[in-house]
Design a protein around this motif. Structure first.
Motif, PDB file in Angstrom:
ATOM      1  N   PHE A  19       0.832  -1.201   0.000  1.00 56.72           N
ATOM      2  CA  PHE A  19       0.000   0.000   0.000  1.00 56.72           C
ATOM      3  C   PHE A  19       0.869   1.255   0.000  1.00 56.72           C
ATOM      4  CE2 PHE A  19      -2.919   3.220   1.452  1.00 56.72           C
ATOM      5  CZ  PHE A  19      -4.110   2.863   0.838  1.00 56.72           C
ATOM      6  N   LYS A  20       1.882   1.260   0.854  1.00 61.98           N
ATOM      7  CA  LYS A  20       2.785   2.423   0.940  1.00 61.98           C
ATOM      8  C   LYS A  20       3.497   2.647  -0.388  1.00 61.98           C
ATOM      9  CE  LYS A  20       5.702   5.256   3.247  1.00 61.98           C
ATOM     10  NZ  LYS A  20       5.518   6.262   4.204  1.00 61.98           N
ATOM     11  N   LYS A  21       3.953   1.579  -1.033  1.00 59.25           N
ATOM     12  CA  LYS A  21       4.657   1.689  -2.312  1.00 59.25           C
ATOM     13  C   LYS A  21       3.732   2.253  -3.389  1.00 59.25           C
ATOM     14  CE  LYS A  21       7.292  -0.989  -5.653  1.00 59.25           C
ATOM     15  NZ  LYS A  21       7.738  -2.313  -6.067  1.00 59.25           N
ATOM     16  N   GLN A  22       2.470   1.826  -3.391  1.00 57.80           N
ATOM     17  CA  GLN A  22       1.527   2.243  -4.422  1.00 57.80           C
ATOM     18  C   GLN A  22       0.975   3.651  -4.208  1.00 57.80           C
ATOM     19  OE1 GLN A  22       0.975   0.427  -7.238  1.00 57.80           O
ATOM     20  NE2 GLN A  22       2.527  -0.912  -6.371  1.00 57.80           N
ATOM     21  N   THR A  23       0.794   4.048  -2.961  1.00 54.04           N
ATOM     22  CA  THR A  23       0.117   5.314  -2.685  1.00 54.04           C
ATOM     23  C   THR A  23       1.016   6.393  -2.088  1.00 54.04           C
ATOM     24  OG1 THR A  23      -0.541   4.687  -0.448  1.00 54.04           O
ATOM     25  CG2 THR A  23      -2.051   4.083  -2.248  1.00 54.04           C
ATOM     26  N   GLY A  24       2.145   5.977  -1.524  1.00 54.04           N
ATOM     27  CA  GLY A  24       3.023   6.944  -0.874  1.00 54.04           C
ATOM     28  C   GLY A  24       2.645   7.247   0.564  1.00 54.04           C
ATOM     29  N   THR A  26       0.834   5.372   4.368  1.00 56.13           N
ATOM     30  CA  THR A  26       0.443   4.124   5.010  1.00 56.13           C
ATOM     31  C   THR A  26      -1.070   3.955   4.910  1.00 56.13           C
ATOM     32  OG1 THR A  26       0.083   5.121   7.192  1.00 56.13           O
ATOM     33  CG2 THR A  26       2.334   4.340   6.680  1.00 56.13           C
ATOM     34  N   LEU A  27      -1.527   2.728   5.069  1.00 61.33           N
ATOM     35  CA  LEU A  27      -2.962   2.465   5.038  1.00 61.33           C
ATOM     36  C   LEU A  27      -3.656   3.217   6.165  1.00 61.33           C
ATOM     37  CD1 LEU A  27      -5.370   0.998   3.810  1.00 61.33           C
ATOM     38  CD2 LEU A  27      -4.789  -0.995   5.195  1.00 61.33           C
ATOM     39  N   GLN A  28      -3.048   3.234   7.330  1.00 61.18           N
ATOM     40  CA  GLN A  28      -3.632   3.952   8.460  1.00 61.18           C
ATOM     41  C   GLN A  28      -3.760   5.445   8.142  1.00 61.18           C
ATOM     42  OE1 GLN A  28      -1.489   3.593  12.147  1.00 61.18           O
ATOM     43  NE2 GLN A  28      -2.987   4.756  13.284  1.00 61.18           N
ATOM     44  N   GLN A  29      -2.734   6.036   7.551  1.00 59.47           N
ATOM     45  CA  GLN A  29      -2.785   7.454   7.199  1.00 59.47           C
ATOM     46  C   GLN A  29      -3.853   7.714   6.150  1.00 59.47           C
ATOM     47  OE1 GLN A  29      -0.839   9.714   8.914  1.00 59.47           O
ATOM     48  NE2 GLN A  29      -2.316  11.090   8.011  1.00 59.47           N
ATOM     49  N   TYR A  30      -3.969   6.808   5.194  1.00 60.80           N
ATOM     50  CA  TYR A  30      -4.994   6.928   4.155  1.00 60.80           C
ATOM     51  C   TYR A  30      -6.388   6.929   4.786  1.00 60.80           C
ATOM     52  CZ  TYR A  30      -7.975   5.912   0.188  1.00 60.80           C
ATOM     53  OH  TYR A  30      -8.977   5.964  -0.746  1.00 60.80           O
TER      54      TYR A  30
END
Length: 94
Positions: A19-24, A26-30
């Motif tokens: 997730f971090k690699k794809q979006t820049g 963390t999932l939690q931050q998203y």
């Protein structure tokens, strides 16, 4: 995250890294950012009280939302609504 991972059959660490690699972010931050955008929409486009928003979006309590909102937006939800509505009203006048 655990529930998502169990449904997908992948590990938590793999999902986090992917997730971090794809979006820049963390999932939690998203999720935090997404929920704060939902809060903003309700503040701007409804007459829901803060405690109703807290309940609907599953925040722990009103003080939790206030702290989180202020941390990311610089003002508490009530101030945000007041300022944004006054800006919208000024735009209508102009």
């Amino acid at each position: 995250m655990e529930e998502i991972c169990s449904k997908l059959g992948i590990s938590v660490s793999y999902l986090g890294k992917y997730f971090k690699k794809q979006t820049g972010e963390t999932l939690q931050q998203y999720i935090i950012n997404y929920k704060l955008r939902l809060v903003e929409m309700r503040l701007l486009h409804s007459d829901m009280r803060i405690n109703e928003i807290v309940f609907e979006l599953n925040y722990t309590d009103e003080s939790h939302l206030n702290r989180l909102f202020k941390k990311y937006k610089g003002v508490n939800p009530s101030e945000f609504r007041k300022v944004q509505r006054s800006i919208l009203n000024m735009d209508k006048v102009l």
